[in-house]
Design a protein around this motif. Structure first.
Motif, mmCIF file in Angstrom:
data_model
loop_
_atom_site.group_PDB
_atom_site.id
_atom_site.type_symbol
_atom_site.label_atom_id
_atom_site.label_comp_id
_atom_site.label_asym_id
_atom_site.label_seq_id
_atom_site.Cartn_x
_atom_site.Cartn_y
_atom_site.Cartn_z
ATOM 1 N N LEU A 187 -42.193 -22.994 36.082
ATOM 2 C CA LEU A 187 -41.642 -23.601 35.294
ATOM 3 C C LEU A 187 -42.210 -24.721 34.434
ATOM 4 C CD1 LEU A 187 -37.759 -23.747 36.867
ATOM 5 C CD2 LEU A 187 -39.033 -22.159 35.176
ATOM 6 N N LYS A 188 -43.282 -25.306 35.195
ATOM 7 C CA LYS A 188 -44.207 -26.447 34.662
ATOM 8 C C LYS A 188 -43.304 -27.818 34.925
ATOM 9 C CE LYS A 188 -47.515 -23.656 32.003
ATOM 10 N NZ LYS A 188 -47.141 -22.548 32.824
ATOM 11 N N VAL A 189 -42.664 -27.758 36.061
ATOM 12 C CA VAL A 189 -41.659 -28.896 36.144
ATOM 13 C C VAL A 189 -42.052 -29.795 37.563
ATOM 14 C CG1 VAL A 189 -40.208 -27.740 37.481
ATOM 15 C CG2 VAL A 189 -39.430 -29.834 36.324
ATOM 16 N N ASP A 190 -41.942 -31.007 37.404
ATOM 17 C CA ASP A 190 -42.187 -32.003 38.576
ATOM 18 C C ASP A 190 -40.943 -32.389 39.369
ATOM 19 O OD1 ASP A 190 -43.197 -33.607 40.586
ATOM 20 O OD2 ASP A 190 -44.082 -35.006 39.055
ATOM 21 N N PHE A 191 -40.877 -31.768 40.489
ATOM 22 C CA PHE A 191 -39.732 -31.974 41.191
ATOM 23 C C PHE A 191 -39.504 -33.364 41.903
ATOM 24 C CE2 PHE A 191 -39.546 -27.132 41.944
ATOM 25 C CZ PHE A 191 -38.245 -26.966 41.045
ATOM 26 N N GLU A 192 -40.503 -34.108 41.894
ATOM 27 C CA GLU A 192 -40.071 -35.635 41.930
ATOM 28 C C GLU A 192 -39.162 -35.973 41.278
ATOM 29 O OE1 GLU A 192 -43.799 -37.843 42.029
ATOM 30 O OE2 GLU A 192 -44.925 -36.726 43.771
ATOM 31 N N ASN A 193 -39.124 -35.656 39.939
ATOM 32 C CA ASN A 193 -37.969 -36.334 38.873
ATOM 33 C C ASN A 193 -36.870 -35.242 38.595
ATOM 34 O OD1 ASN A 193 -39.390 -38.835 38.856
ATOM 35 N ND2 ASN A 193 -40.889 -37.891 37.440
ATOM 36 N N SER A 194 -36.880 -34.262 39.132
ATOM 37 C CA SER A 194 -36.329 -33.012 38.758
ATOM 38 C C SER A 194 -35.627 -31.932 40.071
ATOM 39 C CB SER A 194 -36.709 -32.033 37.717
ATOM 40 O OG SER A 194 -37.374 -32.706 36.736
ATOM 41 N N ARG A 195 -34.670 -31.555 40.061
ATOM 42 C CA ARG A 195 -34.196 -30.718 41.168
ATOM 43 C C ARG A 195 -33.595 -29.349 40.742
ATOM 44 N NH1 ARG A 195 -29.124 -31.705 43.527
ATOM 45 N NH2 ARG A 195 -27.710 -32.805 42.327
ATOM 46 N N ILE A 196 -33.521 -28.385 41.396
ATOM 47 C CA ILE A 196 -32.635 -27.228 41.268
ATOM 48 C C ILE A 196 -31.281 -27.579 41.984
ATOM 49 C CG2 ILE A 196 -32.457 -24.630 41.798
ATOM 50 C CD1 ILE A 196 -34.655 -24.995 39.803
ATOM 51 N N ILE A 197 -30.351 -27.369 41.522
ATOM 52 C CA ILE A 197 -29.023 -27.754 41.881
ATOM 53 C C ILE A 197 -28.670 -26.714 43.022
ATOM 54 C CG2 ILE A 197 -26.644 -27.728 41.498
ATOM 55 C CD1 ILE A 197 -28.415 -29.749 40.244
ATOM 56 N N GLN A 198 -28.999 -25.244 42.832
ATOM 57 C CA GLN A 198 -28.803 -24.390 44.018
ATOM 58 C C GLN A 198 -29.897 -24.207 45.067
ATOM 59 O OE1 GLN A 198 -28.630 -23.749 40.863
ATOM 60 N NE2 GLN A 198 -27.292 -22.309 39.966
ATOM 61 N N GLU A 199 -29.550 -24.347 46.161
ATOM 62 C CA GLU A 199 -30.386 -23.985 47.202
ATOM 63 C C GLU A 199 -30.616 -22.658 47.541
ATOM 64 O OE1 GLU A 199 -28.830 -25.867 50.835
ATOM 65 O OE2 GLU A 199 -28.790 -27.783 50.215
ATOM 66 N N GLU A 200 -29.980 -21.740 47.054
ATOM 67 C CA GLU A 200 -30.045 -20.190 47.022
ATOM 68 C C GLU A 200 -29.635 -19.455 46.268
ATOM 69 O OE1 GLU A 200 -28.668 -19.509 51.123
ATOM 70 O OE2 GLU A 200 -26.720 -19.255 50.473
ATOM 71 N N ILE A 201 -30.199 -18.432 46.012
ATOM 72 C CA ILE A 201 -29.682 -17.126 44.992
ATOM 73 C C ILE A 201 -28.815 -16.175 45.963
ATOM 74 C CG2 ILE A 201 -30.023 -15.633 43.034
ATOM 75 C CD1 ILE A 201 -31.990 -17.611 42.174
ATOM 76 N N LYS A 227 -24.806 -10.217 39.653
ATOM 77 C CA LYS A 227 -25.814 -11.060 40.137
ATOM 78 C C LYS A 227 -26.061 -12.103 39.313
ATOM 79 C CE LYS A 227 -29.311 -8.335 37.492
ATOM 80 N NZ LYS A 227 -28.583 -7.287 37.069
ATOM 81 N N PRO A 228 -26.409 -13.316 39.792
ATOM 82 C CA PRO A 228 -26.324 -14.391 38.883
ATOM 83 C C PRO A 228 -27.609 -14.229 37.914
ATOM 84 C CG PRO A 228 -26.505 -15.171 41.413
ATOM 85 C CD PRO A 228 -26.652 -13.509 41.193
ATOM 86 N N GLU A 229 -27.231 -14.734 36.710
ATOM 87 C CA GLU A 229 -28.283 -14.742 35.608
ATOM 88 C C GLU A 229 -29.048 -16.002 35.672
ATOM 89 O OE1 GLU A 229 -28.437 -11.858 33.866
ATOM 90 O OE2 GLU A 229 -26.867 -10.816 34.986
ATOM 91 N N GLY A 230 -28.948 -16.827 36.072
ATOM 92 C CA GLY A 230 -29.590 -18.101 35.849
ATOM 93 C C GLY A 230 -29.541 -19.042 36.943
ATOM 94 N N VAL A 231 -30.348 -20.134 36.821
ATOM 95 C CA VAL A 231 -30.033 -21.355 37.990
ATOM 96 C C VAL A 231 -30.055 -22.452 37.269
ATOM 97 C CG1 VAL A 231 -31.433 -20.156 39.783
ATOM 98 C CG2 VAL A 231 -32.686 -21.495 38.380
ATOM 99 N N ASP A 232 -29.529 -23.594 37.673
ATOM 100 C CA ASP A 232 -29.323 -24.959 37.164
ATOM 101 C C ASP A 232 -30.356 -25.782 37.510
ATOM 102 O OD1 ASP A 232 -26.965 -24.145 35.718
ATOM 103 O OD2 ASP A 232 -25.881 -24.689 37.354
ATOM 104 N N LEU A 233 -31.349 -26.135 36.509
ATOM 105 C CA LEU A 233 -32.318 -27.129 36.790
ATOM 106 C C LEU A 233 -31.819 -28.434 36.109
ATOM 107 C CD1 LEU A 233 -35.142 -27.967 37.360
ATOM 108 C CD2 LEU A 233 -36.003 -27.250 35.083
ATOM 109 N N SER A 252 -23.802 -7.469 52.720
ATOM 110 C CA SER A 252 -24.118 -6.734 51.515
ATOM 111 C C SER A 252 -24.876 -7.474 50.269
ATOM 112 C CB SER A 252 -22.795 -6.012 51.038
ATOM 113 O OG SER A 252 -21.814 -7.062 50.696
ATOM 114 N N THR A 253 -25.466 -8.441 50.642
ATOM 115 C CA THR A 253 -26.235 -9.281 49.559
ATOM 116 C C THR A 253 -27.737 -9.567 50.112
ATOM 117 O OG1 THR A 253 -25.580 -11.385 50.699
ATOM 118 C CG2 THR A 253 -24.067 -10.574 49.372
ATOM 119 N N LEU A 254 -28.372 -9.971 48.902
ATOM 120 C CA LEU A 254 -29.882 -10.504 49.252
ATOM 121 C C LEU A 254 -29.749 -11.981 48.975
ATOM 122 C CD1 LEU A 254 -31.849 -7.459 47.577
ATOM 123 C CD2 LEU A 254 -31.655 -8.031 49.955
ATOM 124 N N VAL A 255 -30.288 -12.650 49.767
ATOM 125 C CA VAL A 255 -30.436 -14.113 49.744
ATOM 126 C C VAL A 255 -31.821 -14.597 49.528
ATOM 127 C CG1 VAL A 255 -29.713 -16.141 50.656
ATOM 128 C CG2 VAL A 255 -28.252 -14.207 51.195
#
Length: 315
Positions: free
Chosen positions: A114-128, A60-66, A97-100
């Motif tokens: 995460l206390k982050v503002d997504f106007e200037n930041s973004r999560i690279i992945q769309e789904e886990i 399973k993925p251990e993290g996401v890219d911010l 056989s996955t949870l999305v």
């Protein structure tokens, strides 16, 4: 006098130089950290509320890219404290056989965590996407680890009752097939003189790979007044060869017991049978062992005043 002045001048100059050096370094750091940077940071992921009938894969993925665009102070904070992102898998959807888990559908929750503002930041992945295997389910027995010490004159006819006495558990097949029961946590009750009831947790400390559908059970025991009684019982010798003339003594023994005060009057000698088995005797010892082979099932703490029955063989 002039030497002292030169030394004073030199010490003062060093202090002044050091002050301006540190001041300049602080100003430089503040200026650099005030600038805006774009940085890619890996945010660790913690999974909660995994379905009880599914086992998450080790892949399973251990993290996401911010990707964060902010001043150096904010980026330094993320680098230093590395905040975690909690994913609630009850909100994930099953795909083969996955949870999305759709990250884009939960941006407000992620912003809050995460206390982050997504106007200037973004999560690279769309789904886990989390691979899983179906877990095997099984109902296993619960073993009581409750020890009851009664006050003088009190006891119980029945053992401590657990409700429920079994629990449904799920887990990897290779592990769950080896599990037959689970104990409660150890609980010691002392000087008990009334009915006991309460709740006790299951001891799952060594079963971390399994999911339990309940983590505690209720317990109950009816406690009543008990008294001690005694009765004299004749000793019966069995398996004596027909051609053997056997004499033994004592002919009678006393059986001591504890019984519920309400049942005391109902106990009689006919409720007991004390036997010596000659087939188990070593003739060189010259004695047999008396055993209680019949008794009421509601009496406790039985003992004999004499267990060794002496014998002689008459020729």
């Amino acid at each position: 006098m002039s030497v002292l002045r030169r030394r004073t001048f030199k010490r003062s100059s060093i202090k002044t130089f050091s002050f301006f050096l540190v001041f300049s370094a602080v100003v430089w750091v503040l200026v650099q950290f005030s600038k805006t940077y774009t940085q890619l940071i890996e945010i660790p992921v913690v999974y909660l509320n995994a379905p009880l009938d599914k086992s998450l894969s080790d892949d399973k993925p251990e993290g996401v890219d911010l990707q964060i665009q902010d001043n150096g102070f904010s980026i330094f904070y993320y680098k230093l404290f590395n905040p975690e992102l909690t994913i609630d898998l009850s909100e994930a959807k099953q795909r083969d056989s996955t949870l999305v888990y759709q990250l884009q559908d939960h941006l407000s929750q992620i912003e809050s965590q995460l206390k982050v503002d997504f106007e200037n930041s973004r999560i690279i992945q769309e789904e886990i996407v989390i691979p899983f295997q179906f877990r095997k389910e099984k109902v296993i027995k619960i073993n009581s680890k409750i020890e009851v010490g009664y006050a003088v004159g009190f006891s119980a006819d029945e053992p401590v009752e657990l409700s429920p006495d079994s629990v449904r558990v799920s887990g990897p097949e290779k592990i769950i097939d080896t599990i037959q029961s689970v104990p409660t946590l150890s609980l010691r009750l002392k000087k008990v003189n009334q009915d006991i009831k309460g709740k006790v947790s299951l001891d799952t400390s060594k079963l971390g790979m399994l999911n339990f559908y309940a983590d505690e059970v209720s317990y109950f025991q009816k406690v009543e007044k008990f008294t001690e009684g005694s009765v004299e019982i004749p000793v019966e010798v069995i398996n004596v060869p027909e051609n053997l003339n056997l004499a033994y003594f004592p002919k009678d023994v006393i059986v001591y017991y504890q019984v519920n005060l309400k049942r005391f009057e109902s106990i009689s000698g006919s409720d007991f049978r004390v036997v010596c088995d000659y087939a188990q005797v070593n003739e060189e010892d010259g004695f047999m062992i008396a055993q209680i082979v019949e008794k009421p099932n509601y009496i406790h703490n039985l003992r004999l005043n004499e267990k060794r029955i002496q014998f002689v063989i008459k020729r």
